[in-house]
Scaffold this motif. Structure first.
Motif, PDB file in Angstrom:
ATOM      1  N   MET A   1       0.837  -1.209   0.000  1.00  0.00           N
ATOM      2  CA  MET A   1       0.000   0.000   0.000  1.00  0.00           C
ATOM      3  C   MET A   1       0.870   1.257   0.000  1.00  0.00           C
ATOM      4  O   MET A   1       0.535   2.263  -0.606  1.00  0.00           O
ATOM      5  CB  MET A   1      -0.931  -0.016   1.220  1.00  0.00           C
ATOM      6  CG  MET A   1      -2.010  -1.090   1.124  1.00  0.00           C
ATOM      7  SD  MET A   1      -3.190  -1.048   2.487  1.00  0.00           S
ATOM      8  CE  MET A   1      -2.226  -1.822   3.779  1.00  0.00           C
ATOM      9  N   LEU A   2       2.010   1.173   0.690  1.00  0.00           N
ATOM     10  CA  LEU A   2       2.936   2.308   0.689  1.00  0.00           C
ATOM     11  C   LEU A   2       3.481   2.558  -0.711  1.00  0.00           C
ATOM     12  O   LEU A   2       3.672   3.708  -1.116  1.00  0.00           O
ATOM     13  CB  LEU A   2       4.084   2.050   1.667  1.00  0.00           C
ATOM     14  CG  LEU A   2       3.720   2.075   3.153  1.00  0.00           C
ATOM     15  CD1 LEU A   2       4.921   1.660   3.995  1.00  0.00           C
ATOM     16  CD2 LEU A   2       3.238   3.453   3.579  1.00  0.00           C
ATOM     17  N   SER A   3       3.726   1.474  -1.469  1.00  0.00           N
ATOM     18  CA  SER A   3       4.266   1.670  -2.815  1.00  0.00           C
ATOM     19  C   SER A   3       3.234   2.302  -3.733  1.00  0.00           C
ATOM     20  O   SER A   3       3.587   3.039  -4.655  1.00  0.00           O
ATOM     21  CB  SER A   3       4.748   0.334  -3.391  1.00  0.00           C
ATOM     22  OG  SER A   3       3.668  -0.471  -3.820  1.00  0.00           O
ATOM     23  N   ASP A   4       1.938   2.021  -3.507  1.00  0.00           N
ATOM     24  CA  ASP A   4       0.897   2.682  -4.291  1.00  0.00           C
ATOM     25  C   ASP A   4       0.879   4.181  -4.020  1.00  0.00           C
ATOM     26  O   ASP A   4       0.582   4.985  -4.900  1.00  0.00           O
ATOM     27  CB  ASP A   4      -0.474   2.081  -3.954  1.00  0.00           C
ATOM     28  CG  ASP A   4      -0.771   0.806  -4.726  1.00  0.00           C
ATOM     29  OD1 ASP A   4      -0.094   0.561  -5.742  1.00  0.00           O
ATOM     30  OD2 ASP A   4      -1.669   0.053  -4.308  1.00  0.00           O
ATOM     31  N   ARG A   5       1.200   4.564  -2.800  1.00  0.00           N
ATOM     32  CA  ARG A   5       1.132   5.980  -2.437  1.00  0.00           C
ATOM     33  C   ARG A   5       2.448   6.713  -2.696  1.00  0.00           C
ATOM     34  O   ARG A   5       2.448   7.835  -3.204  1.00  0.00           O
ATOM     35  CB  ARG A   5       0.735   6.135  -0.966  1.00  0.00           C
ATOM     36  CG  ARG A   5       0.629   7.579  -0.497  1.00  0.00           C
ATOM     37  CD  ARG A   5       0.078   7.667   0.907  1.00  0.00           C
ATOM     38  NE  ARG A   5      -1.327   7.270   0.973  1.00  0.00           N
ATOM     39  CZ  ARG A   5      -2.342   8.085   0.679  1.00  0.00           C
ATOM     40  NH1 ARG A   5      -2.117   9.328   0.292  1.00  0.00           N
ATOM     41  NH2 ARG A   5      -3.589   7.660   0.776  1.00  0.00           N
ATOM     42  N   PHE A   6       3.576   6.084  -2.346  1.00  0.00           N
ATOM     43  CA  PHE A   6       4.854   6.795  -2.382  1.00  0.00           C
ATOM     44  C   PHE A   6       5.796   6.357  -3.501  1.00  0.00           C
ATOM     45  O   PHE A   6       6.818   6.993  -3.729  1.00  0.00           O
ATOM     46  CB  PHE A   6       5.585   6.643  -1.041  1.00  0.00           C
ATOM     47  CG  PHE A   6       4.820   7.194   0.117  1.00  0.00           C
ATOM     48  CD1 PHE A   6       4.631   8.564   0.248  1.00  0.00           C
ATOM     49  CD2 PHE A   6       4.268   6.358   1.067  1.00  0.00           C
ATOM     50  CE1 PHE A   6       3.917   9.087   1.318  1.00  0.00           C
ATOM     51  CE2 PHE A   6       3.559   6.858   2.144  1.00  0.00           C
ATOM     52  CZ  PHE A   6       3.376   8.228   2.265  1.00  0.00           C
ATOM     53  N   GLY A   7       5.474   5.276  -4.188  1.00  0.00           N
ATOM     54  CA  GLY A   7       6.314   4.848  -5.304  1.00  0.00           C
ATOM     55  C   GLY A   7       7.012   3.533  -5.046  1.00  0.00           C
ATOM     56  O   GLY A   7       7.385   3.216  -3.917  1.00  0.00           O
ATOM     57  N   ARG A   8       7.190   2.754  -6.116  1.00  0.00           N
ATOM     58  CA  ARG A   8       7.779   1.415  -5.996  1.00  0.00           C
ATOM     59  C   ARG A   8       9.252   1.480  -5.619  1.00  0.00           C
ATOM     60  O   ARG A   8       9.707   0.784  -4.703  1.00  0.00           O
ATOM     61  CB  ARG A   8       7.634   0.652  -7.309  1.00  0.00           C
ATOM     62  CG  ARG A   8       6.317   0.793  -8.031  1.00  0.00           C
ATOM     63  CD  ARG A   8       5.122   0.366  -7.235  1.00  0.00           C
ATOM     64  NE  ARG A   8       3.916   0.427  -8.061  1.00  0.00           N
ATOM     65  CZ  ARG A   8       2.691   0.503  -7.599  1.00  0.00           C
ATOM     66  NH1 ARG A   8       2.484   0.529  -6.292  1.00  0.00           N
ATOM     67  NH2 ARG A   8       1.651   0.547  -8.402  1.00  0.00           N
ATOM     68  N   VAL A   9      10.005   2.288  -6.325  1.00  0.00           N
ATOM     69  CA  VAL A   9      11.456   2.311  -6.122  1.00  0.00           C
ATOM     70  C   VAL A   9      11.783   2.837  -4.722  1.00  0.00           C
ATOM     71  O   VAL A   9      12.673   2.305  -4.043  1.00  0.00           O
ATOM     72  CB  VAL A   9      12.138   3.157  -7.210  1.00  0.00           C
ATOM     73  CG1 VAL A   9      13.642   3.229  -6.962  1.00  0.00           C
ATOM     74  CG2 VAL A   9      11.862   2.570  -8.589  1.00  0.00           C
ATOM     75  N   ARG A  10      11.078   3.875  -4.298  1.00  0.00           N
ATOM     76  CA  ARG A  10      11.345   4.432  -2.965  1.00  0.00           C
ATOM     77  C   ARG A  10      11.118   3.392  -1.878  1.00  0.00           C
ATOM     78  O   ARG A  10      11.929   3.246  -0.953  1.00  0.00           O
ATOM     79  CB  ARG A  10      10.450   5.648  -2.727  1.00  0.00           C
ATOM     80  CG  ARG A  10      10.701   6.322  -1.382  1.00  0.00           C
ATOM     81  CD  ARG A  10       9.771   7.504  -1.195  1.00  0.00           C
ATOM     82  NE  ARG A  10       9.977   8.514  -2.236  1.00  0.00           N
ATOM     83  CZ  ARG A  10       9.241   9.621  -2.343  1.00  0.00           C
ATOM     84  NH1 ARG A  10       8.267   9.857  -1.476  1.00  0.00           N
ATOM     85  NH2 ARG A  10       9.476  10.475  -3.296  1.00  0.00           N
ATOM     86  N   VAL A  11      10.025   2.632  -1.981  1.00  0.00           N
ATOM     87  CA  VAL A  11       9.740   1.611  -0.975  1.00  0.00           C
ATOM     88  C   VAL A  11      10.786   0.498  -1.017  1.00  0.00           C
ATOM     89  O   VAL A  11      11.254   0.024   0.023  1.00  0.00           O
ATOM     90  CB  VAL A  11       8.315   1.048  -1.176  1.00  0.00           C
ATOM     91  CG1 VAL A  11       8.105  -0.219  -0.358  1.00  0.00           C
ATOM     92  CG2 VAL A  11       7.280   2.093  -0.789  1.00  0.00           C
ATOM     93  N   MET A  12      11.178   0.072  -2.216  1.00  0.00           N
ATOM     94  CA  MET A  12      12.194  -0.988  -2.307  1.00  0.00           C
ATOM     95  C   MET A  12      13.513  -0.532  -1.703  1.00  0.00           C
ATOM     96  O   MET A  12      14.181  -1.291  -0.988  1.00  0.00           O
ATOM     97  CB  MET A  12      12.383  -1.422  -3.764  1.00  0.00           C
ATOM     98  CG  MET A  12      11.274  -2.314  -4.288  1.00  0.00           C
ATOM     99  SD  MET A  12      11.665  -3.094  -5.885  1.00  0.00           S
ATOM    100  CE  MET A  12      11.542  -1.682  -6.994  1.00  0.00           C
ATOM    101  N   ARG A  13      13.911   0.702  -1.979  1.00  0.00           N
ATOM    102  CA  ARG A  13      15.187   1.178  -1.437  1.00  0.00           C
ATOM    103  C   ARG A  13      15.143   1.284   0.087  1.00  0.00           C
ATOM    104  O   ARG A  13      16.088   0.877   0.779  1.00  0.00           O
ATOM    105  CB  ARG A  13      15.542   2.532  -2.054  1.00  0.00           C
ATOM    106  CG  ARG A  13      15.863   2.479  -3.543  1.00  0.00           C
ATOM    107  CD  ARG A  13      16.462   3.789  -4.013  1.00  0.00           C
ATOM    108  NE  ARG A  13      17.791   3.986  -3.429  1.00  0.00           N
ATOM    109  CZ  ARG A  13      18.423   5.162  -3.405  1.00  0.00           C
ATOM    110  NH1 ARG A  13      17.839   6.238  -3.906  1.00  0.00           N
ATOM    111  NH2 ARG A  13      19.618   5.254  -2.875  1.00  0.00           N
ATOM    112  N   LEU A  14      14.050   1.813   0.621  1.00  0.00           N
ATOM    113  CA  LEU A  14      13.937   1.924   2.075  1.00  0.00           C
ATOM    114  C   LEU A  14      13.865   0.548   2.736  1.00  0.00           C
ATOM    115  O   LEU A  14      14.446   0.322   3.805  1.00  0.00           O
ATOM    116  CB  LEU A  14      12.707   2.754   2.441  1.00  0.00           C
ATOM    117  CG  LEU A  14      12.801   4.254   2.143  1.00  0.00           C
ATOM    118  CD1 LEU A  14      11.466   4.942   2.414  1.00  0.00           C
ATOM    119  CD2 LEU A  14      13.903   4.903   2.972  1.00  0.00           C
ATOM    120  N   ALA A  15      13.152  -0.385   2.091  1.00  0.00           N
ATOM    121  CA  ALA A  15      13.046  -1.737   2.643  1.00  0.00           C
ATOM    122  C   ALA A  15      14.403  -2.433   2.633  1.00  0.00           C
ATOM    123  O   ALA A  15      14.771  -3.123   3.592  1.00  0.00           O
ATOM    124  CB  ALA A  15      12.023  -2.545   1.858  1.00  0.00           C
TER     125      ALA A  15
END
Length: 331
Positions: A1-15
Motif C-alpha cells: 500500500m505504501l508503494s501505491d502511495r509513495f512509489g515502488r522504487v522508494r519503498v524498495m530502497r527503504l526496505a
C-alpha cells in the motif's frame, strides 16, 4: 500500500536499507531473544521487497509479455535462494553464524544504493486508505485470486518443507536431505525458462494445468515411496509447478485491479504465505507420527481441485474481463 502511495522504487530502497541494518544488527546480537527480534525485522523488510518488485514489473511491462518478465524475476529469486542455502551453510561452517547474517545484509545495502538509478513508473493516484483497500476487496476476481493463492501456498510451500524431514525421519543426514530438497530451486529456475518461452503463445489456463499436473505427480510419487531419488524428483516437479502455476496466478494478480496494483499484490503475497503457515501447522501431527505417505497423498488430493478451479476460473476471466491497459515501460 505504501508503494501505491509513495512509489515502488522508494519503498524498495527503504526496505532494502532496513533489511541491511537489521541484518547487521542480527550479526551483533548477544542473545537469542534479541536475535529473533532482529530476524523478524529483517524478514519484514525483505518481505516488502518481494511484492513491490512484482508490482514494478506489472507497472512496466505490457500484460502480453508480463509473465515472461515475472518468470525471469522468479527464476532469479529461486537461483538466489538455492545458492544462499548452499553457500550459507558453508559460510557458517567456515566463518561462523554471524558471517552468514552479515553477507546478505551487505548485499541488501548495495542493492539499495544500486536502485537509485531505477526509474519510477507512473501509477494511479489513490484516495483514502479505506477507499483504496475497498477497491481491491470489492472486486470478486481479486478475492478469487487471493483464495487460490492461499490454497497454493498451503499445498506447495507448506508441504515443501516436509520433503527434507521425511528423509531425516528415515535416518538420512541433514546435508543429504537438504540437497535433495534443494532440487526445488533448480526446478524453479529451469522451468521458469520454459514458461518464459511458452508465455504469450499458449493460453494462461493451459500453463496452470501443466503446473498443477506437475504438483500432483510429484506428491503422488513421494507418497508412494520416499527416498533420495524420489524426493529430488518431487522437488524438481514442484519447482515446475511453481514456475507454471504460480507465475500464472502472479501475473493475474498484477492485472486484476491495475489502479491498486501494489495493494493487490501485497494481499496476494500475504495469502500465499498465510496458506503456507497454516498448512505447515496443520500437517505437523502427521509428520510427527511419521505418516508422510498420508501427508503427501493429501497434498496431491488438494492440488488436483486447486488446478481445475484455477484453470477454469482463469479461462473464464480471460473471456469476460476487459484487457488491461498496462502502463508503458519507463525510458
Amino acid at each position: 500500500m505504501l508503494s501505491d502511495r509513495f512509489g515502488r522504487v522508494r519503498v524498495m530502497r527503504l526496505a532494502l536499507l532496513g533489511a541491511g541494518l537489521a541484518g547487521l544488527a542480527s550479526a551483533a546480537m548477544p542473545a537469542l531473544p534479541a536475535l529473533i527480534v532482529a530476524r523478524v525485522a529483517a524478514g519484514a523488510c525483505f518481505g516488502a521487497v518481494i511484492p513491490t518488485s512484482l508490482t514494478y514489473v506489472g507497472d512496466t511491462f505490457q500484460v502480453s509479455v508480463r509473465q515472461r518478465a515475472l518468470s525471469d524475476l522468479m527464476g532469479l529469486m529461486a537461483l538466489g535462494t538455492a545458492l544462499a542455502t548452499g553457500l550459507g551453510g558453508v559460510l557458517g561452517d567456515l566463518a561462523g553464524w554471524r558471517a552468514a547474517f552479515t553477507v546478505p545484509a551487505v548485499c541488501a545495502l548495495a542493492c539499495a544504493v544500486a536502485l537509485r538509478t531505477l526509474p519510477e513508473p507512473p501509477r494511479a493516484e489513490i484516495g483514502g486508505l479505506g477507499r483504496h483497500v475497498g477497491a481491491v476487496l470489492r472486486r470478486p476476481w481479486a478475492l478469487l485470486v487471493f483464495a487460490l493463492a492461499f490454497v497454493e501456498g498451503a499445498v506447495l510451500l507448506g508441504m515443501l518443507t516436509f520433503l527434507a524431514t521425511v528423509l531425516q525421519h528415515q535416518g538420512v543426514s541433514s546435508a543429504l536431505a537438504g540437497l535433495a530438497a534443494a532440487a526445488y530451486g533448480l526446478g524453479v529456475y529451469l522451468f521458469s525458462q520454459v514458461v518464459k518461452r511458452l508465455a504469450g503463445g499458449r493460453p494462461v489456463w493451459s500453463l496452470i494445468l501443466i503446473g498443477g499436473a506437475q504438483m500432483c505427480a510429484g506428491y503422488a510419487i513421494v507418497a508412494v515411496e520416499a527416498n533420495l531419488g524420489t524426493v529430488a524428483l518431487t522437488a524438481l516437479l514442484l519447482g515446475g509447478g511453481w514456475s507454471f502455476m504460480h507465475s500464472s496466478l502472479q501475473t493475474w494478480a498484477t492485472s486484476v485491479v491495475p489502479q491498486a496494483r501494489g495493494t493487490t499484490v501485497a494481499f496476494f503475497a500475504s495469502c500465499l504465505f498465510m496458506g503456507s503457515a497454516v498448512a505447515s501447522w496443520a500437517a505437523g501431527p502427521l509428520a510427527g507420527s511419521g505418516s508422510y505417505g498420508l501427508l503427501f497423498g493429501l497434498a496431491a488430493a488438494v492440488a488436483a481441485p486447486l488446478t481445475v478451479v484455477a484453470a477454469v476460473s482463469r479461462r473464464r476471466y480471460g473471456a469476460r474481463a476487459p484487457e488491461e491497459d498496462a502502463a508503458p515501460r519507463p525510458e
